[in-house]
Design a protein around this motif. Structure first.
Motif, PDB file in Angstrom:
ATOM      1  N   GLN A 144      50.421  46.993  47.957  1.00  0.00           N
ATOM      2  CA  GLN A 144      50.811  47.305  46.693  1.00  0.00           C
ATOM      3  C   GLN A 144      51.571  46.338  45.879  1.00  0.00           C
ATOM      4  N   VAL A 145      52.363  45.370  46.778  1.00  0.00           N
ATOM      5  CA  VAL A 145      52.822  44.184  46.081  1.00  0.00           C
ATOM      6  C   VAL A 145      51.892  43.491  45.644  1.00  0.00           C
ATOM      7  N   PHE A 146      50.727  43.089  46.319  1.00  0.00           N
ATOM      8  CA  PHE A 146      49.873  42.131  45.887  1.00  0.00           C
ATOM      9  C   PHE A 146      49.042  42.592  44.493  1.00  0.00           C
ATOM     10  N   SER A 147      48.663  43.959  44.725  1.00  0.00           N
ATOM     11  CA  SER A 147      48.040  44.435  43.749  1.00  0.00           C
ATOM     12  C   SER A 147      48.666  44.595  42.291  1.00  0.00           C
ATOM     13  N   LYS A 148      49.953  44.969  42.392  1.00  0.00           N
ATOM     14  CA  LYS A 148      51.050  45.190  41.395  1.00  0.00           C
ATOM     15  C   LYS A 148      51.251  43.651  40.578  1.00  0.00           C
ATOM     16  N   ALA A 149      51.192  42.370  41.530  1.00  0.00           N
ATOM     17  CA  ALA A 149      51.539  41.034  41.162  1.00  0.00           C
ATOM     18  C   ALA A 149      50.491  40.494  40.514  1.00  0.00           C
ATOM     19  N   THR A 150      49.350  41.007  40.688  1.00  0.00           N
ATOM     20  CA  THR A 150      47.918  40.284  40.149  1.00  0.00           C
ATOM     21  C   THR A 150      47.602  41.292  39.002  1.00  0.00           C
ATOM     22  N   GLY A 151      48.299  42.247  38.653  1.00  0.00           N
ATOM     23  CA  GLY A 151      47.665  43.210  37.649  1.00  0.00           C
ATOM     24  C   GLY A 151      47.263  42.565  36.407  1.00  0.00           C
ATOM     25  N   ASN A 152      47.868  41.458  35.820  1.00  0.00           N
ATOM     26  CA  ASN A 152      47.435  40.473  34.777  1.00  0.00           C
ATOM     27  C   ASN A 152      47.782  39.327  35.069  1.00  0.00           C
ATOM     28  N   PRO A 153      47.471  38.382  34.125  1.00  0.00           N
ATOM     29  CA  PRO A 153      47.992  36.862  34.427  1.00  0.00           C
ATOM     30  C   PRO A 153      49.330  36.629  34.127  1.00  0.00           C
ATOM     31  N   ILE A 154      49.915  37.419  33.191  1.00  0.00           N
ATOM     32  CA  ILE A 154      51.437  37.131  32.823  1.00  0.00           C
ATOM     33  C   ILE A 154      52.347  37.761  33.924  1.00  0.00           C
TER      34      ILE A 154
END
Length: 240
Positions: A144-154
């Motif tokens: 979940q951490v990886f998924s949320k962290a890479t949700g968008n470039p910003i």
């Protein structure tokens, strides 16, 4: 990068392996010895499983909580036993750090903050599945951490900026920014997770000094590890 994938591998801490200059002992001891730490752990893994790992990243409990908070927490489903154990250690952690407790209110699906999720990933006693199930909980949180962290470039760039002060690593800031920019250009890689040794390929044993360890064939584990990382083959547990 060649496979556009991130592969998480959980190696059991009680695994009985040869630690250079220390003989056969638990895998986790390689990090804990006074002359140990990340480098001895890498040397142990490389020697035992025919790997060539050169880089490492470590986080302590407080750092892990900060990393989880940086992405806004995670959502997990807790059993009653997991709830009781997690709250016990939340109380302990908050008391040790002189802060108000942050107990989870109920079992079931819950949104957890950094301290709650970090503690959820630590538990292994009180009918919560031991160290084996703990690795599964940790993979849920990390995914979940990886998924949320890479949700968008910003979000990713903000996450990387906040990540660097919260880790100890052999990699440079430039390495982290390169990984972030590569993800922005090529998209979030797929993510998988396995736990080694596999079910059916290990047994509990006791050393001459009474230490309980997990015994297995190093060559078999190394074969599975290489297949998973380099050949995109996910090994299957042996059925009873």
């Amino acid at each position: 990068p060649a496979r556009s994938s991130v592969k998480l591998v959980s190696l059991m801490r009680d695994s009985y392996v040869e630690v250079p200059e220390h003989g056969k002992t638990k895998l986790c001891h390689a990090y804990g010895y006074e002359d140990g730490g990340p480098q001895l752990m890498l040397e142990t893994l490389n020697n035992a499983f025919d790997m060539n790992i050169t880089e490492y990243m470590t986080v302590d409990f407080a750092q892990m909580a900060s990393i989880i908070d940086a992405v806004g927490g995670v959502t997990v489903t807790l059993t009653e036993d997991e709830l009781a154990e997690t709250n016990k250690f939340i109380d302990e952690y908050c008391w040790e750090n002189n802060m108000p407790t942050q107990r989870i209110e109920a079992a079931g699906e819950q949104e957890l903050n950094g301290i709650q999720a970090m503690t959820y990933g630590r538990i292994r006693k009180g009918n919560t599945g031991g160290d084996w199930q703990r690795t599964e909980r940790q993979s849920v949180v990390l995914n979940q951490v990886f998924s949320k962290a890479t949700g968008n470039p910003i979000t990713l760039l903000k996450f990387l900026h906040g990540l660097m002060p919260n880790i100890t690593s052999s990699m440079s800031k430039a390495d982290f920014w390169y990984m972030g920019l590569r993800t922005i250009v090529h998209g979030m890689p797929s993510m998988g997770h396995i736990r080694l040794p596999l079910e059916g390929e290990w047994q509990y044993g006791t050393t001459s000094d009474g230490m309980s360890v997990i015994q297995f064939n190093d060559n078999v584990l190394a074969h599975h590890l290489h297949d998973y990382i380099f050949n995109d083959i996910t090994p299957q547990a042996i059925e009873d």
